[in-house]
Design an enzyme around this catalytic site. Structure first.
Site, PDB file in Angstrom:
ATOM      1  N   THR A 159       4.695   3.945   3.008  1.00 58.66           N
ATOM      2  CA  THR A 159       4.249   2.711   2.363  1.00 58.66           C
ATOM      3  C   THR A 159       4.072   1.633   3.426  1.00 58.66           C
ATOM      4  O   THR A 159       4.934   1.461   4.294  1.00 58.66           O
ATOM      5  CB  THR A 159       5.284   2.239   1.323  1.00 58.66           C
ATOM      6  OG1 THR A 159       5.373   3.204   0.268  1.00 58.66           O
ATOM      7  CG2 THR A 159       4.895   0.882   0.735  1.00 58.66           C
ATOM      8  N   ALA A 193      -7.083   4.581  -5.744  1.00 54.46           N
ATOM      9  CA  ALA A 193      -7.171   3.146  -5.475  1.00 54.46           C
ATOM     10  C   ALA A 193      -7.326   2.864  -3.992  1.00 54.46           C
ATOM     11  O   ALA A 193      -7.994   1.899  -3.599  1.00 54.46           O
ATOM     12  CB  ALA A 193      -5.927   2.448  -6.017  1.00 54.46           C
ATOM     13  N   ASP A 194      -6.705   3.699  -3.144  1.00 53.55           N
ATOM     14  CA  ASP A 194      -6.822   3.502  -1.700  1.00 53.55           C
ATOM     15  C   ASP A 194      -8.264   3.663  -1.238  1.00 53.55           C
ATOM     16  O   ASP A 194      -8.753   2.898  -0.390  1.00 53.55           O
ATOM     17  CB  ASP A 194      -5.901   4.475  -0.959  1.00 53.55           C
ATOM     18  CG  ASP A 194      -6.094   5.927  -1.386  1.00 53.55           C
ATOM     19  OD1 ASP A 194      -6.538   6.174  -2.531  1.00 53.55           O
ATOM     20  OD2 ASP A 194      -5.786   6.831  -0.580  1.00 53.55           O
ATOM     21  N   ARG A 195      -8.968   4.631  -1.796  1.00 46.84           N
ATOM     22  CA  ARG A 195     -10.363   4.860  -1.412  1.00 46.84           C
ATOM     23  C   ARG A 195     -11.244   3.690  -1.851  1.00 46.84           C
ATOM     24  O   ARG A 195     -12.154   3.282  -1.130  1.00 46.84           O
ATOM     25  CB  ARG A 195     -10.859   6.168  -2.033  1.00 46.84           C
ATOM     26  CG  ARG A 195     -10.059   7.390  -1.613  1.00 46.84           C
ATOM     27  CD  ARG A 195     -10.440   8.621  -2.412  1.00 46.84           C
ATOM     28  NE  ARG A 195     -11.805   9.060  -2.111  1.00 46.84           N
ATOM     29  CZ  ARG A 195     -12.463   9.958  -2.830  1.00 46.84           C
ATOM     30  NH1 ARG A 195     -11.885  10.476  -3.920  1.00 46.84           N
ATOM     31  NH2 ARG A 195     -13.685  10.317  -2.485  1.00 46.84           N
ATOM     32  N   ASP A 247       0.854  -1.187   0.000  1.00 47.08           N
ATOM     33  CA  ASP A 247       0.000   0.000   0.000  1.00 47.08           C
ATOM     34  C   ASP A 247       0.891   1.238   0.000  1.00 47.08           C
ATOM     35  O   ASP A 247       1.384   1.663   1.043  1.00 47.08           O
ATOM     36  CB  ASP A 247      -0.913  -0.037   1.238  1.00 47.08           C
ATOM     37  CG  ASP A 247      -1.710   1.243   1.429  1.00 47.08           C
ATOM     38  OD1 ASP A 247      -1.858   2.006   0.451  1.00 47.08           O
ATOM     39  OD2 ASP A 247      -2.187   1.481   2.564  1.00 47.08           O
ATOM     40  N   VAL A 248       1.109   1.805  -1.185  1.00 44.02           N
ATOM     41  CA  VAL A 248       2.001   2.956  -1.336  1.00 44.02           C
ATOM     42  C   VAL A 248       1.191   4.244  -1.282  1.00 44.02           C
ATOM     43  O   VAL A 248       0.297   4.461  -2.106  1.00 44.02           O
ATOM     44  CB  VAL A 248       2.778   2.894  -2.669  1.00 44.02           C
ATOM     45  CG1 VAL A 248       3.731   4.084  -2.783  1.00 44.02           C
ATOM     46  CG2 VAL A 248       3.537   1.581  -2.794  1.00 44.02           C
ATOM     47  N   ARG A 249       1.502   5.096  -0.317  1.00 47.90           N
ATOM     48  CA  ARG A 249       0.861   6.404  -0.216  1.00 47.90           C
ATOM     49  C   ARG A 249       1.900   7.495  -0.439  1.00 47.90           C
ATOM     50  O   ARG A 249       3.074   7.226  -0.652  1.00 47.90           O
ATOM     51  CB  ARG A 249       0.208   6.577   1.160  1.00 47.90           C
ATOM     52  CG  ARG A 249      -0.785   5.486   1.524  1.00 47.90           C
ATOM     53  CD  ARG A 249      -2.011   5.456   0.610  1.00 47.90           C
ATOM     54  NE  ARG A 249      -2.927   4.411   1.045  1.00 47.90           N
ATOM     55  CZ  ARG A 249      -3.953   4.602   1.858  1.00 47.90           C
ATOM     56  NH1 ARG A 249      -4.213   5.814   2.320  1.00 47.90           N
ATOM     57  NH2 ARG A 249      -4.731   3.593   2.197  1.00 47.90           N
TER      58      ARG A 249
END
Length: 272
Positions: free
Chosen positions: A12, A110-112, A6-8
């Site tokens: 990450t 994509a995270d949402r 999960d890269v933000r």
């Protein structure tokens, strides 16, 4: 063993999940700094060092990135270092199983998407998902499992850092709960603004959603779940959040991987 990445924008999260479907659980999790110019080789060295011997037990990989350049490197890394392991990258065209009822579905992060997918899968009812990251995303899922949209605000740390950077009299402070909402020094004043101010912001947004969106009033059964690194700091001050799930995004990545598993198996058979 599923590897979830999960890269933000700032950090990450790398996780290992054991089991599938309702039996899946996160068995290991690491949080590292995101570097926008990282290479596939550097990523592989870091992740391989974290997961160790579990690298040989991987049965799949699912990844998302809110940083496009890093997503490209993640794809190269998986192709080069784990070529026989099926992988799914969350991007336009990938089956998520959640309808996006918004003006431009390709704009939705994509995270949402995976957060809302995981929340609906867990609670099986309408939900409001609050993700405390570099931005605070408050997203809405209908009772049918549809993504209805949401609201985005600056994150707690980002806002606090911006205030310090733009004012000669303020400095960067540790994010912590102050003794009182009425600070007695500059540090406490900034902490009060960050903690109590953003708790009020989230409660206000959730309250407005419940007032304005059909099917989300106080008379309806709605799950309100928080996730994200800074969520624990604000949880004691929030009046609207019912649940906290540290692994919501990782579980969402797992769900997307499982829904695409048959497609991946078909590709592997074709490759042989």
């Amino acid at each position: 063993m599923l590897l979830a990445i999960d890269v933000r924008n700032t950090h990450t999260v790398v996780g290992l999940l054991s089991g599938m479907k309702e039996h899946a659980k996160v068995v290991q999790q690491w949080r590292i700094r995101t570097e926008s110019e990282v290479t596939a080789d550097e990523l592989a060295l870091t992740i391989d060092g974290l997961i160790g011997e579990d690298s040989e037990r991987l049965t799949g990989t699912a990844a998302l990135s809110t940083v496009p350049s890093v997503l490209h490197e993640v794809r190269i890394m998986l192709d080069q270092y784990w070529p026989s392991v099926p992988h799914v990258l969350i991007e336009p065209g990938v089956r998520t199983g959640i309808p996006l009822l918004v003006d431009n579905p390709k704009e939705v992060g994509a995270d949402r998407i995976v957060n809302c997918l995981a929340a609906y899968d867990r609670f099986r009812k309408a939900a409001i998902v609050v993700d405390f990251g570099s931005s605070i995303c408050v997203d809405v899922v209908s009772a049918k499992g549809e993504f209805l949209g949401g609201a985005i605000a600056p994150g707690v740390q980002v806002s606090s850092d911006a205030a310090a950077a733009r004012s000669a009299a303020l400095r960067r402070v540790e994010l912590a709960r102050p003794r009182s909402v009425v600070g007695k020094n500059t540090v406490e004043c900034m902490q009060a603004g960050a903690v109590f101010g953003f708790a009020g912001l989230v409660d206000g947004l959730v309250g407005r959603i419940r007032e304005d969106v059909s099917g989300f009033s106080v008379d309806h059964d709605v799950a309100i779940v928080a996730t994200g690194h800074t969520a624990p700091l604000l949880l004691p001050e929030l009046h609207t959040v019912d649940h906290y799930d540290q692994h919501l995004t990782l579980q969402g990545l797992r769900l997307v991987f499982e829904r695409n598993l048959e497609v991946q198996r078909g590709r592997l058979k074709t490759a042989r």
